[in-house]
Each structure stands twice: as structure tokens, then as C-alpha cells.
Design a protein around this motif. Structure first.
Motif, short mmCIF file in Angstrom:
data_model
loop_
_atom_site.label_atom_id
_atom_site.label_comp_id
_atom_site.label_asym_id
_atom_site.label_seq_id
_atom_site.Cartn_x
_atom_site.Cartn_y
_atom_site.Cartn_z
N ALA A 79 1.03 -1.63 -0.02
CA ALA A 79 -0.49 0.01 0.17
C ALA A 79 1.30 0.97 -0.65
O ALA A 79 0.17 2.06 -0.55
CB ALA A 79 -1.01 0.05 1.17
N GLU A 83 0.47 4.24 -2.66
CA GLU A 83 0.37 5.57 -2.39
C GLU A 83 1.59 6.72 -2.87
O GLU A 83 1.16 7.14 -3.22
CB GLU A 83 -0.16 5.14 -1.15
CG GLU A 83 -0.29 7.20 0.13
CD GLU A 83 1.24 7.75 -0.25
OE1 GLU A 83 1.37 8.60 0.06
OE2 GLU A 83 2.24 6.84 0.07
N THR A 87 1.27 9.96 -5.01
CA THR A 87 0.83 11.32 -4.16
C THR A 87 2.78 12.34 -4.06
O THR A 87 1.97 13.50 -3.88
CB THR A 87 0.46 11.78 -2.70
OG1 THR A 87 1.38 10.64 -2.23
CG2 THR A 87 -1.43 10.44 -2.78
N SER A 138 9.08 4.23 1.52
CA SER A 138 7.60 4.77 1.79
C SER A 138 7.01 2.72 2.37
O SER A 138 5.74 2.38 2.87
CB SER A 138 7.07 5.26 0.73
OG SER A 138 5.38 4.63 1.40
N SER A 142 4.99 1.63 6.19
CA SER A 142 4.00 1.47 5.61
C SER A 142 4.37 0.02 6.44
O SER A 142 3.09 -0.35 6.97
CB SER A 142 2.98 0.97 4.61
OG SER A 142 2.88 2.50 4.45
N ARG A 329 -2.58 16.32 -0.02
CA ARG A 329 -1.30 15.08 0.00
C ARG A 329 -2.01 13.76 0.86
O ARG A 329 -1.93 12.73 0.07
CB ARG A 329 -0.14 15.46 -0.42
CG ARG A 329 0.55 14.25 -0.67
CD ARG A 329 2.14 14.44 0.26
NE ARG A 329 2.53 14.44 1.39
CZ ARG A 329 1.95 13.21 2.11
NH1 ARG A 329 2.14 11.99 1.62
NH2 ARG A 329 2.88 13.06 3.55
N ASP A 333 -3.26 10.36 0.43
CA ASP A 333 -2.14 9.47 1.38
C ASP A 333 -3.04 8.40 2.06
O ASP A 333 -3.29 6.86 1.71
CB ASP A 333 -1.50 9.87 1.61
CG ASP A 333 -0.33 8.93 2.56
OD1 ASP A 333 -0.41 8.04 2.71
OD2 ASP A 333 0.23 9.55 3.12
N ILE A 336 -5.81 6.28 0.13
CA ILE A 336 -5.90 5.55 -0.56
C ILE A 336 -5.24 3.92 -0.27
O ILE A 336 -5.07 3.04 -0.32
CB ILE A 336 -4.58 5.42 -1.64
CG1 ILE A 336 -5.06 6.53 -2.82
CG2 ILE A 336 -3.92 4.97 -2.08
CD1 ILE A 336 -4.08 7.26 -3.05
N VAL A 337 -3.70 4.36 1.33
CA VAL A 337 -3.12 3.50 2.24
C VAL A 337 -3.97 2.90 2.98
O VAL A 337 -4.01 1.11 2.54
CB VAL A 337 -2.67 3.84 3.24
CG1 VAL A 337 -1.73 3.06 4.01
CG2 VAL A 337 -1.38 4.49 2.49
#
Length: 355
Positions: A79, A83, A87, A138, A142, A329, A333, A336-337
Motif C-alpha cells: 500500500a 500511494e 501523491t 515508503s 507502511s 496529499r 495518501d 489510498i493506504v
């Protein structure tokens, strides 16, 4: 079961027992509970662990499935990668506006002017300068965030799998601190330095790996851990707010039915709301963090001195520089995540069976 009732009988016989001489509940309630649950022979710490395990199993059967930390790490990493690719231009503009300090003649008149000048000078690829540092970070960010949250929250859920709102705040705080120390601080420092370097008349860094090698060679490991305090404060409050708002909205939506499914659109709306709440809650910390990680971080003694200098020379409004692009953003963000995370977890539940 006959042995279970033995304490209530007279020499093993229920007939002819004198109730006055042998009261049926002469054993303490704790002993009766231990006998019924089968935990009486275990030490106290093992009883607590066994009870927690049984509570998790009941949640998996009776309500929302408990998410295995391994699934959370895998789904969170995927994810995060998707993302950030979507973004990043808004993150670039936000960082540029925050670095455009009032002490120097402002280079940009606003968001549109920043985008226009960047494209004129560097083309569309200029809006993605520094993406590599965020992309490399990223996925683990996450992964650490969701893995830590599930690891902390699973033992705190009730028998239906429901997580109390207050506990979600604590678990979110823990997840934010973990990702700040392990991933976010070095990743964000590199991103800010690369973007800041591009603004100079003679950029020094030819790319991500060259930038990393130069920063570590000149400043050591401390060079990628500048602004750690501000980053921990920012990420901790970020995730505490986001998970608290998201969990509160989820509990409200599901009500008394923990099995109720959430449509991805609903998840996206709740995620965007959680993201907006976190922006208004900690943008000042984000501004301080960005200044502490820039190429001119040496001007400040520490995080608190940075905040003091901003307030003294630029006023309180400076703490909300870049709020609008950050708001756009972050809402996108978080939406979406959470959507991708929930959908990937559902997919993993079909192919990866865990208790």
C-alpha cells in the motif's frame, strides 16, 4: 464432568448430602472459574497468556478477523509503495514552500507558481525529484506502521474483535514512534536534503545513492538522523490521530454488527477524514521537522530552538506553511493506504490461513 461437581458432593454421592453441613458453594469463585476454564493448574502469567489467546481466537470466529502481523507487514508495504507514486508531486510542492523561508526573498508566490517554475526549470520530472528516497522508505514505513499497530492492538481487542477507541489511540502512537525511529527520520532527512539541494544554484547531488554517500561521508550517520525528536513527535501524533479517527468511524459504522463489511469507498472517506484531522493537528511539527532536516539545519541548536527561531523571526503563521498542499496529499495518501491495505489483507486471508 463428574469430577467438576465433586467438590459439591458428599463423599462423591449427591444423594443424602446434608446441605447445612456441606454448602454447595464453599469454594471461592476464582477456583470455580479456574475449574471451568481449565486454567487452574497454570501459573498466573500462563493463565493470562492463555486467556488472551482464547480471546483472540473467539474474535476471529465471532467478529472481525484478527490480522496476523505478517499479513499487516506485507499489505502495508504494498500500500505504501502504490500511494507514494501517486501523491509525491504534492509532497514535493509542500516541501518547497516550507523551505522557502521569509528570511530570504521568497521564490514562490504560491502553489501554482511553485509547480510552474519547477516544470520550467526541470520539466515534469522535476516534480518527482527525491521520489527515490521516499519510495525506498515508503514500503518499510507502511510495513512497520501496520505491523506494529496490529501487533499492539490484537491482544487489546475484545471477544468480537472490536478495538476500543482509546486503545486505538495508544496503538497508533506506538506505531508512529516505531516507524519514525526505524524508517521515517532517515528517509525524510534524505528527501529534504535532495529537494533543498535542487534549489541551490549548483546542485551537488547527482541522485539518491550519490546523495546518501556524500551526506554520510561528510556528516556520518547523524547526518540522516537530524530532527529525530521532531520526527518522533510528528509521526507519533500523526498515527495516533489517524488510527483513533479511523477506528472511531469504523466502530460507529459497524455498530453492534462486527461482521459488517466496509465498502472501499467508505474506507476511503473515513481515511481521508483521518488524514485531514492529522494535518490540522500537527502541521507545526511538520514545519519544524522540515527545517531541522534541511541543508541549513546547522542554524538551529535543536528542535526547540528551531521552533523558537521560527516564531521569533517569522511569526506563528509560519508554522502552517504548506498546509494546503499537505492537506491534499495527506487526505489522498491516507485514503489510498487504508483502502489498499484492507483489500490486500482480504486477499491474503484467502490464500494465507492463520489462527
Amino acid at each position: 464432568m463428574s469430577s467438576l461437581f465433586k467438590p459439591f458432593s458428599c463423599k462423591g454421592q449427591r444423594e443424602g448430602c446434608d446441605a447445612a453441613d456441606h454448602p454447595p458453594f464453599h469454594h471461592p469463585p476464582s477456583q470455580l472459574l479456574a475449574a471451568v476454564t481449565g486454567l487452574g493448574s497454570l501459573p498466573l502469567y500462563q493463565r493470562s497468556y492463555a486467556a488472551r489467546r482464547r480471546n483472540l481466537a473467539a474474535a476471529a470466529v465471532g467478529g472481525r478477523k484478527i490480522t496476523h502481523p505478517g499479513k499487516a507487514i506485507l499489505a502495508g508495504g504494498l500500500a505504501g509503495a502504490i500511494e507514494i507514486c501517486i501523491t509525491f508531486p504534492t509532497e514535493y510542492v509542500k516541501t518547497q514552500l516550507q523551505l522557502d523561508e521569509r528570511a530570504n526573498p521568497p521564490r514562490y508566490r504560491g502553489i501554482g507558481d511553485c509547480v510552474k517554475l519547477t516544470v520550467q526549470d526541470h520539466g515534469l520530472r522535476g516534480l518527482y525529484r527525491g521520489l527515490s528516497s521516499l519510495l525506498y522508505g515508503s514500503m518499510p514505513k507502511s510495513a512497520v506502521r501496520f505491523g506494529t499497530f496490529e501487533m499492539l492492538s490484537n491482544p487489546m481487542r475484545d471477544s468480537t474483535g472490536r478495538l476500543d477507541n482509546t486503545r486505538s489511540l495508544v496503538c497508533g502512537l506506538g506505531a508512529g514512534i516505531a516507524e519514525a525511529i526505524l524508517v521515517v527520520c532517515p528517509m525524510e532527512t534524505l528527501k529534504v536534503k535532495l529537494i533543498h539541494d535542487q534549489c541551490s544554484l549548483r546542485p551537488r547531488y547527482r541522485g539518491f545513492f550519490h546523495g546518501v554517500s556524500e551526506i554520510i561521508r561528510e556528516q556520518g550517520i547523524r547526518g540522516v538522523y537530524q530532527g529525530l525528536t521532531a520526527t518522533v513527535l510528528k509521526q507519533g501524533t500523526n498515527q495516533a490521530i489517524r488510527f483513533y479517527v479511523m477506528n472511531s468511524l469504523r466502530n460507529w459504522y459497524k455498530g453492534d454488527d462486527p461482521r459488517k463489511e466496509m465498502h472501499p469507498i467508505v474506507t476511503a472517506m473515513f481515511g481521508a477524514t483521518a488524514g485531514a484531522a492529522s494535518v490540522f493537528g500537527n502541521t507545526p511539527l511538520d514545519v519544524v521537522k522540515t527545517r531541522m532536516q534541511g541543508l541549513e539545519a546547522h542554524r538551529y541548536k535543536n528542535t526547540f530552538d528551531c521552533a523558537f527561531q521560527i516564531m521569533k523571526h517569522e511569526g506563528p503563521q509560519a508554522f502552517y506553511k504548506g498546509t494546503v498542499p499537505r492537506l491534499g496529499r495527506v487526505c489522498l495518501d491516507v485514503a489510498i493506504v487504508f483502502v489498499i491495505y484492507e483489500e490486500v489483507v482480504k486477499l491474503l486471508n484467502n490464500v494465507w490461513k492463520t489462527q
